[in-house]
Motif scaffolding. Structure first.
Motif, PDB file in Angstrom:
ATOM      1  N   MET A  54      11.806 -16.127  96.291  1.00  0.00           N
ATOM      2  CA  MET A  54      12.717 -16.186  95.069  1.00  0.00           C
ATOM      3  C   MET A  54      12.058 -16.227  93.681  1.00  0.00           C
ATOM      4  SD  MET A  54      15.366 -18.949  96.567  1.00  0.00           S
ATOM      5  CE  MET A  54      16.386 -18.515  98.053  1.00  0.00           C
ATOM      6  N   ALA A  55      10.788 -17.142  93.710  1.00  0.00           N
ATOM      7  CA  ALA A  55      10.185 -17.162  92.430  1.00  0.00           C
ATOM      8  C   ALA A  55       9.558 -15.793  91.936  1.00  0.00           C
ATOM      9  CB  ALA A  55       9.080 -18.181  92.675  1.00  0.00           C
ATOM     10  N   LYS A  56       9.258 -14.991  93.125  1.00  0.00           N
ATOM     11  CA  LYS A  56       8.639 -13.680  92.580  1.00  0.00           C
ATOM     12  C   LYS A  56       9.622 -12.907  91.933  1.00  0.00           C
ATOM     13  CE  LYS A  56       6.233 -11.663  95.542  1.00  0.00           C
ATOM     14  NZ  LYS A  56       5.644 -11.031  97.039  1.00  0.00           N
ATOM     15  N   ASP A  57      10.814 -12.826  92.554  1.00  0.00           N
ATOM     16  CA  ASP A  57      11.988 -11.974  92.256  1.00  0.00           C
ATOM     17  C   ASP A  57      12.426 -12.488  91.191  1.00  0.00           C
ATOM     18  OD1 ASP A  57      11.948 -10.422  94.445  1.00  0.00           O
ATOM     19  OD2 ASP A  57      13.485 -11.465  95.645  1.00  0.00           O
ATOM     20  N   ILE A  58      12.721 -13.781  90.494  1.00  0.00           N
ATOM     21  CA  ILE A  58      13.068 -14.167  89.297  1.00  0.00           C
ATOM     22  C   ILE A  58      12.124 -13.829  88.250  1.00  0.00           C
ATOM     23  CG2 ILE A  58      13.411 -16.310  87.589  1.00  0.00           C
ATOM     24  CD1 ILE A  58      14.530 -17.624  90.214  1.00  0.00           C
ATOM     25  N   LEU A  59      10.896 -13.669  88.335  1.00  0.00           N
ATOM     26  CA  LEU A  59       9.763 -13.306  87.363  1.00  0.00           C
ATOM     27  C   LEU A  59      10.173 -11.883  87.206  1.00  0.00           C
ATOM     28  CD1 LEU A  59       6.878 -15.469  88.624  1.00  0.00           C
ATOM     29  CD2 LEU A  59       8.256 -15.783  86.386  1.00  0.00           C
ATOM     30  N   ARG A  60      10.417 -11.034  88.352  1.00  0.00           N
ATOM     31  CA  ARG A  60      10.383  -9.571  88.315  1.00  0.00           C
ATOM     32  C   ARG A  60      11.702  -9.337  87.790  1.00  0.00           C
ATOM     33  NH1 ARG A  60      12.233  -6.291  93.860  1.00  0.00           N
ATOM     34  NH2 ARG A  60      11.506  -4.084  92.985  1.00  0.00           N
ATOM     35  N   ILE A  61      12.802  -9.955  87.784  1.00  0.00           N
ATOM     36  CA  ILE A  61      14.033  -9.623  86.946  1.00  0.00           C
ATOM     37  C   ILE A  61      13.576  -9.890  85.649  1.00  0.00           C
ATOM     38  CG2 ILE A  61      16.479 -10.589  86.364  1.00  0.00           C
ATOM     39  CD1 ILE A  61      16.424 -11.521  89.435  1.00  0.00           C
ATOM     40  N   ARG A  62      13.112 -10.976  85.164  1.00  0.00           N
ATOM     41  CA  ARG A  62      13.092 -11.211  83.878  1.00  0.00           C
ATOM     42  C   ARG A  62      12.155 -10.081  83.142  1.00  0.00           C
ATOM     43  NH1 ARG A  62      15.650 -12.903  79.498  1.00  0.00           N
ATOM     44  NH2 ARG A  62      15.138 -10.544  79.241  1.00  0.00           N
ATOM     45  N   LEU A  63      10.966  -9.854  83.733  1.00  0.00           N
ATOM     46  CA  LEU A  63       9.907  -9.003  83.266  1.00  0.00           C
ATOM     47  C   LEU A  63      10.326  -7.460  83.251  1.00  0.00           C
ATOM     48  CD1 LEU A  63       6.984  -8.685  82.254  1.00  0.00           C
ATOM     49  CD2 LEU A  63       6.278  -8.310  84.822  1.00  0.00           C
ATOM     50  N   MET A  64      11.136  -7.079  84.404  1.00  0.00           N
ATOM     51  CA  MET A  64      11.452  -5.589  84.422  1.00  0.00           C
ATOM     52  C   MET A  64      12.595  -5.340  83.471  1.00  0.00           C
ATOM     53  SD  MET A  64       9.738  -4.078  86.445  1.00  0.00           S
ATOM     54  CE  MET A  64       9.326  -3.387  88.114  1.00  0.00           C
ATOM     55  N   TYR A  65      13.380  -6.139  83.056  1.00  0.00           N
ATOM     56  CA  TYR A  65      14.444  -5.813  81.937  1.00  0.00           C
ATOM     57  C   TYR A  65      14.044  -6.217  80.742  1.00  0.00           C
ATOM     58  CZ  TYR A  65      18.298  -5.676  85.416  1.00  0.00           C
ATOM     59  OH  TYR A  65      19.211  -5.276  86.364  1.00  0.00           O
ATOM     60  N   LEU A  66      12.916  -7.176  80.646  1.00  0.00           N
ATOM     61  CA  LEU A  66      12.204  -7.370  79.243  1.00  0.00           C
ATOM     62  C   LEU A  66      11.489  -6.233  78.910  1.00  0.00           C
ATOM     63  CD1 LEU A  66      11.790  -9.606  77.060  1.00  0.00           C
ATOM     64  CD2 LEU A  66       9.597 -10.176  78.136  1.00  0.00           C
ATOM     65  N   LEU A  67      10.701  -5.787  79.643  1.00  0.00           N
ATOM     66  CA  LEU A  67      10.057  -4.313  79.563  1.00  0.00           C
ATOM     67  C   LEU A  67      10.726  -3.183  79.285  1.00  0.00           C
ATOM     68  CD1 LEU A  67       6.698  -5.399  81.328  1.00  0.00           C
ATOM     69  CD2 LEU A  67       7.172  -5.774  79.018  1.00  0.00           C
ATOM     70  N   GLY A  68      12.022  -3.043  79.636  1.00  0.00           N
ATOM     71  CA  GLY A  68      12.701  -1.915  79.996  1.00  0.00           C
ATOM     72  C   GLY A  68      12.472  -0.868  80.904  1.00  0.00           C
ATOM     73  N   ILE A  69      11.759  -1.322  81.883  1.00  0.00           N
ATOM     74  CA  ILE A  69      11.488  -0.635  83.243  1.00  0.00           C
ATOM     75  C   ILE A  69      12.985  -0.481  83.886  1.00  0.00           C
ATOM     76  CG2 ILE A  69      10.259  -0.566  85.244  1.00  0.00           C
ATOM     77  CD1 ILE A  69       8.017  -1.955  84.035  1.00  0.00           C
ATOM     78  N   TRP A  70      13.836  -1.558  83.747  1.00  0.00           N
ATOM     79  CA  TRP A  70      14.889  -1.525  84.466  1.00  0.00           C
ATOM     80  C   TRP A  70      15.975  -1.714  83.378  1.00  0.00           C
ATOM     81  CZ3 TRP A  70      14.850  -5.991  88.769  1.00  0.00           C
ATOM     82  CH2 TRP A  70      13.856  -5.377  89.754  1.00  0.00           C
ATOM     83  N   ARG A  71      16.906  -0.532  83.227  1.00  0.00           N
ATOM     84  CA  ARG A  71      17.798  -0.527  82.123  1.00  0.00           C
ATOM     85  C   ARG A  71      19.434  -0.581  82.688  1.00  0.00           C
ATOM     86  NH1 ARG A  71      15.641   4.118  78.155  1.00  0.00           N
ATOM     87  NH2 ARG A  71      13.580   2.958  77.500  1.00  0.00           N
ATOM     88  N   VAL A  72      20.481  -0.882  82.143  1.00  0.00           N
ATOM     89  CA  VAL A  72      21.603  -1.305  82.661  1.00  0.00           C
ATOM     90  C   VAL A  72      22.505  -0.099  82.003  1.00  0.00           C
ATOM     91  CG1 VAL A  72      23.509  -2.823  82.387  1.00  0.00           C
ATOM     92  CG2 VAL A  72      21.429  -3.808  82.531  1.00  0.00           C
ATOM     93  N   SER A  73      23.255   0.468  82.927  1.00  0.00           N
ATOM     94  CA  SER A  73      23.998   1.449  82.774  1.00  0.00           C
ATOM     95  C   SER A  73      25.535   1.356  83.034  1.00  0.00           C
ATOM     96  CB  SER A  73      23.917   2.782  83.548  1.00  0.00           C
ATOM     97  OG  SER A  73      22.448   3.275  83.249  1.00  0.00           O
ATOM     98  N   ASP A  74      26.386   1.736  82.087  1.00  0.00           N
ATOM     99  CA  ASP A  74      27.851   1.501  82.619  1.00  0.00           C
ATOM    100  C   ASP A  74      28.260   2.807  83.440  1.00  0.00           C
ATOM    101  OD1 ASP A  74      30.539   1.292  82.666  1.00  0.00           O
ATOM    102  OD2 ASP A  74      30.713   0.623  80.434  1.00  0.00           O
ATOM    103  N   PRO A  75      28.456   2.431  84.604  1.00  0.00           N
ATOM    104  CA  PRO A  75      28.828   3.502  85.323  1.00  0.00           C
ATOM    105  C   PRO A  75      30.370   4.370  85.115  1.00  0.00           C
ATOM    106  CG  PRO A  75      28.841   1.366  86.641  1.00  0.00           C
ATOM    107  CD  PRO A  75      28.406   1.206  85.342  1.00  0.00           C
ATOM    108  N   THR A  76      31.177   3.376  84.491  1.00  0.00           N
ATOM    109  CA  THR A  76      32.605   4.035  84.223  1.00  0.00           C
ATOM    110  C   THR A  76      32.688   4.878  82.858  1.00  0.00           C
ATOM    111  OG1 THR A  76      32.965   1.909  82.938  1.00  0.00           O
ATOM    112  CG2 THR A  76      33.368   1.933  85.370  1.00  0.00           C
ATOM    113  N   ALA A  77      31.305   4.660  82.161  1.00  0.00           N
ATOM    114  CA  ALA A  77      31.499   5.367  80.789  1.00  0.00           C
ATOM    115  C   ALA A  77      30.167   6.237  80.557  1.00  0.00           C
ATOM    116  CB  ALA A  77      31.350   4.406  79.724  1.00  0.00           C
TER     117      ALA A  77
END
Length: 337
Positions: free
Chosen positions: A308-331
C-alpha cells in the motif's frame, strides 16, 4: 612537498567522489524518469481482457449459453438499464461469500417488492480464485437467474482494484456500489450512501468507519494499520478520513470518468479513485456505516502495508511527473494533473 601534494590530491579525489555520490544518483534518476515519461506517458490504461473473461453464463438455457457483458464505455457509452449494480470482488471467498450474498439479496428483493420502479443486478467478480468461489457464485446465478446475478470470472488474480475495475465496466446500473465479499458492512447501509450522493450526473459516496457516528468493531492491529495508512494517504487525498472502506457508491457518469483512468490494481486503488474524483471535481461525501471485522481477511499486515505504501507513493509520483495522465473518455480530451 611530495607529501603535501599527495595529501592534496587525495582530498581533491575525495571531494570529487563525494560530489559524484551526491549529484549523480538524482541526475541519473531524473534522466531515467524523463526517458520513462517519453516512452510511457499514458492516457487511460488498457483493461487487457483475457480470452473468454468478458462473458457471463446464463444457466436457464440448455446447454448454458455465454453472453458478452455490456460495457460502461465501449463501443459507445451505454445508458443504465437497472437502478443499482452491486459489484462484489471475491478471491478465495467460498466460506464467506454466501452470508454476504444472502443478506444483500434479501434486502434487494424486499426493496423491489416495496418499490416497483427499483431494479438491480449483482456482479460477482471471481478474481482468479483457487477454491470453489465460482461454484458458490454459480449456485446463486442458477437460483436467481442471470438477469439479477452474474458471474465475471477472471482468468488470473488481478487484485481487488483490478477485479472491481472490471466489474464496474460490466455494470448496467444508474448507481454502482462496490461491496466486499465478507459482508463486514451492513448491506442496508447503502441507503445512507444514496441519501448523500449528489443527485446530479456526478457523485461519489464513501462508507466510513472513522466518522463519529460509525459503529465499528475491529482488532487493535487493524486500527494501527488504518492509522498509518491514513497518514500516508494524505499525500494523495485530503478531507477523507477512511479511504479504504470497501463500501463505496458511484453515479454512472462518475464511474465513466474514474474507472477507465484507474491504474492501481491492488489494495490502494481506492486512494487513486478518490484522487481522481478530486481532480475531476466530483462531489464526494463520507458517510458513517456499521462495520464489524469478519474473520478470514486476505490482508497480511506487513506485506499489505508495504504494498500500500509503495502504491501511494507511486500514485503521487506518476501523476506529479505526468507519466500518468487523466483523460475524459466521454469527451476524448486529455488533461495533465
Amino acid at each position: 612537498a611530495k607529501l603535501r601534494t599527495r595529501v592534496t590530491s587525495r582530498v581533491v579525489m575525495a571531494q570529487v567522489l563525494w560530489c559524484a555520490a551526491v549529484v549523480l544518483p538524482p541526475l541519473v534518476a531524473a534522466v531515467w524518469l524523463l526517458l520513462l515519461r517519453r516512452r510511457t506517458v499514458s492516457n487511460m490504461p488498457s483493461l487487457l481482457w483475457q480470452a473468454g473473461e468478458n462473458h457471463y453464463v446464463d444457466l436457464r438455457d440448455d446447454p448454458p449459453s455465454k453472453h458478452t457483458f455490456p460495457s460502461l464505455l465501449l463501443p459507445a457509452p451505454q445508458q443504465a438499464t437497472v437502478v443499482l449494480s452491486v459489484i462484489v470482488p471475491a478471491y478465495n471467498e467460498e466460506k464467506r461469500l454466501s452470508k454476504m450474498l444472502d443478506e444483500a439479496l434479501e434486502y434487494l428483493k424486499d426493496r423491489k417488492a416495496r418499490v416497483a420502479s427499483f431494479s438491480y443486478e449483482v456482479i460477482i467478480v471471481d478474481d482468479g480464485s483457487r477454491d470453489c468461489t465460482a461454484d458458490v457464485a454459480l449456485g446463486y446465478v442458477r437460483h436467481e437467474t442471470a438477469d439479477t446475478v452474474r458471474l465475471l470470472r477472471l482468468a488470473c488474480n488481478r487484485g481487488k482494484g483490478g477485479a472491481i475495475q472490471r466489474g464496474m465496466h460490466c455494470a448496467r446500473g444508474r448507481l454502482l456500489l462496490m461491496a466486499d465479499a465478507d459482508g463486514a458492512t451492513h448491506f442496508s447501509d447503502l441507503e445512507l450512501l444514496e441519501r448523500q450522493i449528489d443527485t446530479g450526473k456526478y457523485g461519489v459516496a464513501v462508507g466510513s468507519r472513522h466518522c463519529a457516528e460509525a459503529d465499528v468493531q475491529r482488532s487493535p492491529i487493524r486500527n494501527l494499520l488504518a492509522f498509518g495508512f491514513h497518514m500516508l494517504a494524505t499525500l494523495c487525498v485530503a478531507g477523507i478520513k477512511d479511504t479504504q472502506c470497501g463500501f463505496k457508491m458511484f453515479t454512472r457518469d462518475a464511474a465513466r470518468l474514474l474507472f477507465p483512468n484507474q491504474h492501481i490494481q491492488r489494495w490502494a486503488f481506492d486512494v487513486e479513485l478518490l484522487f481522481l474524483a478530486h481532480h475531476f471535481r466530483i462531489p464526494t461525501a463520507e458517510v458513517a456505516v456499521n462495520w464489524h471485522e469478519i474473520e478470514g481477511s486476505k490482508i497480511t499486515p506487513l506485506a499489505s502495508s508495504i504494498q500500500m505504501a509503495k502504491d501511494i507513493l507511486r500514485i503521487r509520483l506518476m501523476y506529479l511527473l505526468g507519466i500518468w495522465r487523466v483523460s475524459d473518455p466521454t469527451a476524448c480530451t486529455q488533461r495533465k494533473m
